[in-house]
Design an enzyme around this catalytic site. Structure first.
Site, mmCIF file in Angstrom:
data_model
loop_
_atom_site.group_PDB
_atom_site.id
_atom_site.type_symbol
_atom_site.label_atom_id
_atom_site.label_comp_id
_atom_site.label_asym_id
_atom_site.label_seq_id
_atom_site.Cartn_x
_atom_site.Cartn_y
_atom_site.Cartn_z
ATOM 1 N N SER A 195 0.867 -1.186 0.000
ATOM 2 C CA SER A 195 0.000 0.000 0.000
ATOM 3 C C SER A 195 0.898 1.228 0.000
ATOM 4 O O SER A 195 2.076 1.143 0.372
ATOM 5 C CB SER A 195 -0.854 0.005 1.269
ATOM 6 O OG SER A 195 -1.600 1.202 1.377
ATOM 7 N N TYR A 206 -2.728 -0.786 10.489
ATOM 8 C CA TYR A 206 -2.631 -1.092 9.048
ATOM 9 C C TYR A 206 -1.254 -0.681 8.497
ATOM 10 O O TYR A 206 -0.609 -1.448 7.782
ATOM 11 C CB TYR A 206 -3.750 -0.336 8.329
ATOM 12 C CG TYR A 206 -3.901 -0.613 6.855
ATOM 13 C CD1 TYR A 206 -4.499 -1.785 6.404
ATOM 14 C CD2 TYR A 206 -3.468 0.317 5.904
ATOM 15 C CE1 TYR A 206 -4.664 -2.024 5.039
ATOM 16 C CE2 TYR A 206 -3.638 0.080 4.551
ATOM 17 C CZ TYR A 206 -4.232 -1.082 4.116
ATOM 18 O OH TYR A 206 -4.395 -1.322 2.766
ATOM 19 N N LYS A 255 1.604 -2.984 6.570
ATOM 20 C CA LYS A 255 2.020 -2.721 5.181
ATOM 21 C C LYS A 255 3.501 -2.351 5.076
ATOM 22 O O LYS A 255 4.158 -2.699 4.100
ATOM 23 C CB LYS A 255 1.125 -1.640 4.569
ATOM 24 C CG LYS A 255 -0.336 -2.093 4.382
ATOM 25 C CD LYS A 255 -0.460 -3.314 3.463
ATOM 26 C CE LYS A 255 -1.905 -3.678 3.168
ATOM 27 N NZ LYS A 255 -2.035 -4.817 2.244
HETATM 28 N N1 LIG Z 1 -8.836 -0.239 -1.564
HETATM 29 C C1 LIG Z 1 -7.823 0.545 -1.241
HETATM 30 O O1 LIG Z 1 -7.964 1.785 -1.183
HETATM 31 C C2 LIG Z 1 -6.462 -0.069 -0.976
HETATM 32 C C3 LIG Z 1 -5.368 0.801 -0.862
HETATM 33 C C4 LIG Z 1 -4.120 0.259 -0.609
HETATM 34 C C5 LIG Z 1 -3.951 -1.113 -0.489
HETATM 35 N N2 LIG Z 1 -5.048 -1.920 -0.598
HETATM 36 C C6 LIG Z 1 -4.833 -3.367 -0.441
HETATM 37 O O2 LIG Z 1 -5.389 -4.059 -1.549
HETATM 38 C C7 LIG Z 1 -5.675 -5.405 -1.166
HETATM 39 C C8 LIG Z 1 -7.039 -5.791 -1.669
HETATM 40 O O3 LIG Z 1 -8.025 -5.038 -0.972
HETATM 41 P P1 LIG Z 1 -9.299 -4.396 -1.680
HETATM 42 O O4 LIG Z 1 -9.161 -2.930 -1.541
HETATM 43 O O5 LIG Z 1 -9.524 -4.985 -3.002
HETATM 44 O O6 LIG Z 1 -10.423 -4.807 -0.610
HETATM 45 P P2 LIG Z 1 -11.679 -5.796 -0.713
HETATM 46 O O7 LIG Z 1 -12.256 -5.845 0.663
HETATM 47 O O8 LIG Z 1 -12.567 -5.367 -1.828
HETATM 48 O O9 LIG Z 1 -11.012 -7.187 -1.088
HETATM 49 C C9 LIG Z 1 -10.223 -7.917 -0.149
HETATM 50 C C10 LIG Z 1 -10.588 -9.373 -0.217
HETATM 51 O O10 LIG Z 1 -9.781 -10.093 0.727
HETATM 52 C C11 LIG Z 1 -10.615 -11.091 1.304
HETATM 53 N N3 LIG Z 1 -10.095 -11.548 2.589
HETATM 54 C C12 LIG Z 1 -10.183 -10.926 3.796
HETATM 55 N N4 LIG Z 1 -9.669 -11.724 4.757
HETATM 56 C C13 LIG Z 1 -9.239 -12.850 4.151
HETATM 57 C C14 LIG Z 1 -8.626 -14.042 4.615
HETATM 58 N N5 LIG Z 1 -8.362 -14.236 5.925
HETATM 59 N N6 LIG Z 1 -8.309 -15.005 3.708
HETATM 60 C C15 LIG Z 1 -8.613 -14.838 2.391
HETATM 61 N N7 LIG Z 1 -9.205 -13.743 1.901
HETATM 62 C C16 LIG Z 1 -9.517 -12.763 2.769
HETATM 63 C C17 LIG Z 1 -11.970 -10.428 1.459
HETATM 64 O O11 LIG Z 1 -12.999 -11.397 1.625
HETATM 65 C C18 LIG Z 1 -12.075 -9.633 0.171
HETATM 66 O O12 LIG Z 1 -12.712 -10.381 -0.853
HETATM 67 C C19 LIG Z 1 -5.509 -5.450 0.350
HETATM 68 O O13 LIG Z 1 -4.257 -6.034 0.679
HETATM 69 C C20 LIG Z 1 -5.523 -3.988 0.749
HETATM 70 O O14 LIG Z 1 -4.832 -3.751 1.958
HETATM 71 C C21 LIG Z 1 -6.286 -1.427 -0.858
#
Ligand SMILES: NC(=O)c1ccc[n+]([C@@H]2O[C@H](COP(=O)([O-])OP(=O)(O)OC[C@H]3O[C@@H](n4cnc5c(N)ncnc54)[C@H](O)[C@@H]3O)[C@@H](O)[C@H]2O)c1
Length: 261
Positions: A139, A152, A156
């Site tokens: 992130s 968080y 990260k």
């Molecule tokens: N959305 C943002 O703004 C953002 C920014 C920076 C980083 N991220 C990172 O991107 C990645 C994806 O997140 P996203 O934004 O698509 O969120 P999201 O919630 O849409 O998708 C995350 C997925 O991970 C799954 N998950 C949660 N716990 C789990 C577990 N124990 N085992 C298996 N799967 C599990 C959830 O069910 C979900 O489907 C994450 O690592 C998040 O930290 C997101």
């Protein structure tokens, strides 16, 4: 492409979009998530684009579950070329308001999920000797400690260190490494309630409030950047390049001042 790609957190958001992007490139997909219904819906979407797919309900906090995912991938397709350790969860709260269960949950998914993915897949991929790629989702919060995300941010920053170390360890192998460092992306992360029972904090979850932003990116645009980085062998994948540059410059300025410069 003809490659096999494994994506965790594939039911939603970035993982779903990366799966669809790989499907469009002709990859075979092993899609993993703890959320069974969402996973099946996303798998059907990928299949509708012509990809061969398998969905494997997986809890990335458990090494045995991720080992079972690897077994399922090799059993179905006989090879794994790309692994995207992407599943992640968020709480927004000052770290002093976080309970021990909050720390455990965030670190178990965001950090241990990546560790489990590396341990379950990388040795087998090296043994197979084919060209491949590991992508870990970090992130912007892994490069700059913004307010209100202490737990968080901790997870990260660790993923950034892990991934840079992995890239060094794999530099003379057929495996490339990338880390995805998104800014804000329009996904389910702010409303995700997939918090396993073992990580509940007595029903009084820290509320996850949505930060107002006019800068959120669509997951499909992030997925396109991931594909380009895998194909070009780039380590760093930033979604919001200008924002990330300004945050990283700010942090490095502080570090340099700490060094007396
Ligand atoms: N959305 C943002 O703004 C953002 C920014 C920076 C980083 N991220 C990172 O991107 C990645 C994806 O997140 P996203 O934004 O698509 O969120 P999201 O919630 O849409 O998708 C995350 C997925 O991970 C799954 N998950 C949660 N716990 C789990 C577990 N124990 N085992 C298996 N799967 C599990 C959830 O069910 C979900 O489907 C994450 O690592 C998040 O930290 C997101």
């Amino acid at each position: 492409m003809g490659k096999t790609a494994v994506i965790t957190g594939a039911a939603s958001g970035i993982g779903r979009a990366v799966s669809l992007a790989f499907a469009d490139r002709g990859a075979k997909l092993v899609m993993a998530d703890v959320e069974a219904d969402g996973l099946e819906a996303a798998r059907q979407e990928a299949e509708a684009r012509g990809a061969e797919t398998v969905g494997v309900v997986t809890d990335v906090t458990q090494q045995a579950s991720v080992e079972a995912l690897a077994d399922a991938a090799w059993a179905r397709f006989g090879a794994v070329h790309i692994v995207h350790n992407n599943a992640g969860v968020l709480i927004r709260a000052p770290m002093l308001d976080a309970a021990e269960k909050d720390w455990e949950w965030i670190l178990a998914v965001n950090l241990w999920g990546v560790i489990h993915g590396v341990r379950a897949f990388v040795p087998r991929m090296l043994e197979a000797g084919e060209e491949g790629h590991i992508v870990n989702t970090a992130s912007e919060a892994g490069h700059f400690a913004g307010d209100g995300y202490g737990v968080y941010n901790t997870s990260k920053f660790a993923v950034v260190g892990l991934t840079e170390s992995l890239a060094r360890e794999l530099r003379n192998t057929p495996l490339g490494v990338s880390m995805l460092c998104p800014g804000q992306v329009e996904t389910g992360i702010f409303t995700n309630t997939n918090r396993p029972a073992s990580f509940q904090r007595n029903g009084d979850d820290v509320p996850v409030e949505r930060r107002a932003t006019d800068n959120a990116m669509e997951p499909a645009d992030v997925a396109a950047k991931v594909l380009a980085a895998v194909e070009a062998g780039e380590l760093y994948v930033f979604s919001h390049v200008d924002e990330a540059r300004s945050l990283i410059e700010k942090r490095h300025g502080r570090l340099m001042r700490g060094l007396g410069n």
